[in-house]
Design a protein around this motif. Structure first.
Motif, mmCIF file in Angstrom:
data_model
loop_
_atom_site.group_PDB
_atom_site.id
_atom_site.type_symbol
_atom_site.label_atom_id
_atom_site.label_comp_id
_atom_site.label_asym_id
_atom_site.label_seq_id
_atom_site.Cartn_x
_atom_site.Cartn_y
_atom_site.Cartn_z
ATOM 1 N N THR A 51 0.789 -1.192 -0.089
ATOM 2 C CA THR A 51 -0.053 -0.033 -0.204
ATOM 3 C C THR A 51 0.979 1.339 -0.072
ATOM 4 O O THR A 51 0.150 2.349 0.016
ATOM 5 N N ARG A 52 2.051 1.288 -0.035
ATOM 6 C CA ARG A 52 2.981 2.419 0.056
ATOM 7 C C ARG A 52 4.560 1.821 -0.362
ATOM 8 O O ARG A 52 4.483 0.477 -0.890
ATOM 9 N N ALA A 53 5.320 2.887 -0.636
ATOM 10 C CA ALA A 53 6.812 2.394 -1.228
ATOM 11 C C ALA A 53 7.325 1.441 -0.487
ATOM 12 O O ALA A 53 7.118 1.214 0.765
ATOM 13 N N VAL A 54 7.926 0.538 -1.098
ATOM 14 C CA VAL A 54 8.689 -0.761 -0.320
ATOM 15 C C VAL A 54 10.097 -0.404 -0.444
ATOM 16 O O VAL A 54 10.868 0.106 -1.560
ATOM 17 N N PRO A 69 12.366 0.109 -7.841
ATOM 18 C CA PRO A 69 14.003 0.103 -7.662
ATOM 19 C C PRO A 69 14.375 0.854 -6.604
ATOM 20 O O PRO A 69 13.867 1.763 -6.176
ATOM 21 N N GLU A 70 15.593 0.445 -6.435
ATOM 22 C CA GLU A 70 16.358 1.041 -5.241
ATOM 23 C C GLU A 70 17.813 1.435 -5.499
ATOM 24 O O GLU A 70 18.359 0.888 -6.492
ATOM 25 N N ARG A 71 18.347 2.263 -4.824
ATOM 26 C CA ARG A 71 19.874 2.529 -5.074
ATOM 27 C C ARG A 71 20.568 1.262 -5.001
ATOM 28 O O ARG A 71 20.515 0.509 -4.078
ATOM 29 N N GLY A 72 21.387 0.760 -6.099
ATOM 30 C CA GLY A 72 22.299 -0.256 -6.265
ATOM 31 C C GLY A 72 21.610 -1.338 -7.053
ATOM 32 O O GLY A 72 22.274 -2.344 -7.273
ATOM 33 N N ASP A 73 20.511 -1.331 -7.485
ATOM 34 C CA ASP A 73 19.714 -2.194 -8.381
ATOM 35 C C ASP A 73 20.340 -1.960 -9.553
ATOM 36 O O ASP A 73 20.794 -0.904 -10.072
ATOM 37 N N ILE A 74 20.207 -2.946 -10.590
ATOM 38 C CA ILE A 74 20.317 -2.769 -11.912
ATOM 39 C C ILE A 74 19.552 -2.537 -12.658
ATOM 40 O O ILE A 74 18.098 -3.087 -12.615
ATOM 41 N N VAL A 75 19.671 -1.573 -13.759
ATOM 42 C CA VAL A 75 18.484 -1.121 -14.830
ATOM 43 C C VAL A 75 18.770 -1.524 -16.124
ATOM 44 O O VAL A 75 19.937 -1.306 -16.661
ATOM 45 N N PHE A 76 17.922 -2.078 -16.854
ATOM 46 C CA PHE A 76 18.164 -2.376 -18.337
ATOM 47 C C PHE A 76 17.117 -1.541 -19.112
ATOM 48 O O PHE A 76 16.251 -1.362 -18.680
ATOM 49 N N CYS A 77 17.831 -1.032 -20.200
ATOM 50 C CA CYS A 77 17.137 -0.232 -21.118
ATOM 51 C C CYS A 77 17.036 -0.844 -22.477
ATOM 52 O O CYS A 77 17.663 -1.666 -22.980
ATOM 53 N N GLY A 96 22.664 -0.062 -16.739
ATOM 54 C CA GLY A 96 23.489 0.708 -15.635
ATOM 55 C C GLY A 96 22.852 0.326 -14.239
ATOM 56 O O GLY A 96 22.284 -0.564 -13.881
ATOM 57 N N MET A 97 23.256 1.163 -13.293
ATOM 58 C CA MET A 97 23.020 1.037 -11.720
ATOM 59 C C MET A 97 21.984 2.369 -11.232
ATOM 60 O O MET A 97 22.252 3.439 -11.622
ATOM 61 N N VAL A 98 20.795 1.746 -10.567
ATOM 62 C CA VAL A 98 20.190 3.038 -9.934
ATOM 63 C C VAL A 98 20.959 3.561 -8.927
ATOM 64 O O VAL A 98 21.607 3.153 -8.022
ATOM 65 N N SER A 99 21.261 5.152 -9.113
ATOM 66 C CA SER A 99 21.874 5.805 -8.292
ATOM 67 C C SER A 99 21.155 6.644 -7.373
ATOM 68 O O SER A 99 21.706 7.178 -6.170
ATOM 69 N N HIS A 100 19.958 6.828 -7.607
ATOM 70 C CA HIS A 100 19.125 7.778 -6.891
ATOM 71 C C HIS A 100 17.725 7.501 -7.163
ATOM 72 O O HIS A 100 17.214 6.875 -8.372
ATOM 73 N N ALA A 101 16.855 7.376 -6.294
ATOM 74 C CA ALA A 101 15.530 6.768 -6.204
ATOM 75 C C ALA A 101 14.485 7.504 -5.359
ATOM 76 O O ALA A 101 14.661 7.388 -4.065
ATOM 77 N N ASP A 102 13.756 8.478 -6.005
ATOM 78 C CA ASP A 102 12.850 9.452 -5.227
ATOM 79 C C ASP A 102 11.589 8.936 -5.710
ATOM 80 O O ASP A 102 10.842 9.681 -6.719
ATOM 81 N N LEU A 103 10.966 7.988 -5.324
ATOM 82 C CA LEU A 103 9.954 7.126 -6.026
ATOM 83 C C LEU A 103 8.679 7.088 -4.957
ATOM 84 O O LEU A 103 9.091 6.839 -3.813
ATOM 85 N N ARG A 104 7.542 7.075 -5.568
ATOM 86 C CA ARG A 104 6.168 6.756 -4.797
ATOM 87 C C ARG A 104 5.401 6.098 -5.783
ATOM 88 O O ARG A 104 5.519 5.901 -7.134
ATOM 89 N N GLY A 163 -1.779 3.636 -8.810
ATOM 90 C CA GLY A 163 -1.262 2.226 -8.949
ATOM 91 C C GLY A 163 -0.005 2.021 -9.817
ATOM 92 O O GLY A 163 0.319 0.834 -10.196
ATOM 93 N N ARG A 164 0.613 3.154 -10.135
ATOM 94 C CA ARG A 164 1.894 3.163 -10.610
ATOM 95 C C ARG A 164 3.100 3.732 -10.032
ATOM 96 O O ARG A 164 2.725 4.635 -9.080
ATOM 97 N N ALA A 165 4.273 3.299 -10.341
ATOM 98 C CA ALA A 165 5.386 3.995 -9.523
ATOM 99 C C ALA A 165 5.707 5.418 -10.585
ATOM 100 O O ALA A 165 5.656 5.485 -11.795
ATOM 101 N N GLN A 166 5.753 6.409 -9.568
ATOM 102 C CA GLN A 166 6.245 7.677 -10.229
ATOM 103 C C GLN A 166 7.365 8.391 -9.438
ATOM 104 O O GLN A 166 7.606 7.887 -8.204
ATOM 105 N N GLY A 167 8.057 9.376 -10.208
ATOM 106 C CA GLY A 167 9.152 10.024 -9.493
ATOM 107 C C GLY A 167 10.281 10.085 -10.316
ATOM 108 O O GLY A 167 10.363 9.584 -11.572
ATOM 109 N N LYS A 168 11.456 10.430 -9.668
ATOM 110 C CA LYS A 168 12.690 10.482 -10.277
ATOM 111 C C LYS A 168 13.466 9.153 -10.045
ATOM 112 O O LYS A 168 13.790 8.701 -8.827
ATOM 113 N N LEU A 169 14.301 9.003 -11.064
ATOM 114 C CA LEU A 169 15.267 7.875 -10.788
ATOM 115 C C LEU A 169 16.743 8.296 -11.590
ATOM 116 O O LEU A 169 16.626 8.496 -12.553
#
Length: 218
Positions: A30-33, A147-155, A165-173, A177-183
């Protein structure tokens, strides 16, 4: 001494690396993990996840560029060192991600995890995703996991993952029903000329090229 106190995790939610069937069956939160754990300060350096140290290793090379020749130079040699079958001259973003994990495991002297990592490592984005997701460590963008800092992200596209690359910053919420924010994503073979280790900030809702994520459970 008591064990770590887990914070930011919903009751009953599995940690990354748990049985993938259990992960799939878990109800959406029900909230960010997050997967932050608090340890006594004297143990902090000993228990940092490998992926967090790998992100620090990647940041240590931010701003480094290739040499005069495409896909050649010191940062490329760094990225491919010790990775089977890799040579200067090819795309090196996947090698860079594999290398930062390799360097951390080398420093820790963990030969068993190093052996396992090298068996998974690849200089090809599609192959690296296949190897890691086969272990239940990956998920597609747009799901309920953040996603969190240290995760691997594929494009790329579903048919062709062409950058990692790697997630270096995650300001998400979660919103509607969808993830929003800056990554933030730090990666090699990046930038306007695809020749450097650079960080880029994405608006997650407007970045369809971010296809999938991996959380290495170490």
């Amino acid at each position: 001494m008591s064990g770590p106190r887990e914070v930011g995790r919903l009751q009953g939610e599995p940690w990354p690396g748990d049985d993938p069937l259990a992960v799939a069956a878990a109800p959406p939160p029900t909230r960010a993990v997050t997967t932050i754990r608090e340890w006594p300060p004297e143990l902090e350096q000993q228990v940092l996840p490998v992926r967090v140290e790998a992100l620090a290793e990647a940041r240590a090379h931010e701003g480094e560029h290739e040499g005069d020749k495409n896909n050649h130079g010191a940062i490329v040699r760094y990225s491919i060192e010790g990775l089977p079958g890799q040579h200067e001259g090819g795309a090196w973003c996947a090698c860079f991600v594999c290398q930062v994990f390799r360097r951390v495991l080398l420093r820790r002297g963990d030969q068993e995890l190093l052996r396992r990592w090298l068996a998974l490592a690849s200089g090809n984005c599609d192959r690296l995703w296949a190897n890691l997701s086969a272990l239940g460590w990956g998920w597609n963008a747009g799901g309920w996991r953040l996603p969190e800092r240290g995760d691997i992200v594929f494009c790329g596209t579903p048919a062709d993952l062409d950058h990692v690359g790697m997630v270096s910053h995650a300001d998400l919420r979660f919103e509607d029903g969808r993830a929003q924010g800056k990554l933030g994503v730090i990666s090699g073979n990046s930038g306007r000329k695809a020749d450097a280790v650079l960080e880029k900030i994405y608006d997650l809702a407007k970045a369809p090229s971010l296809r999938c994520f991996v959380r290495v459970p170490w």
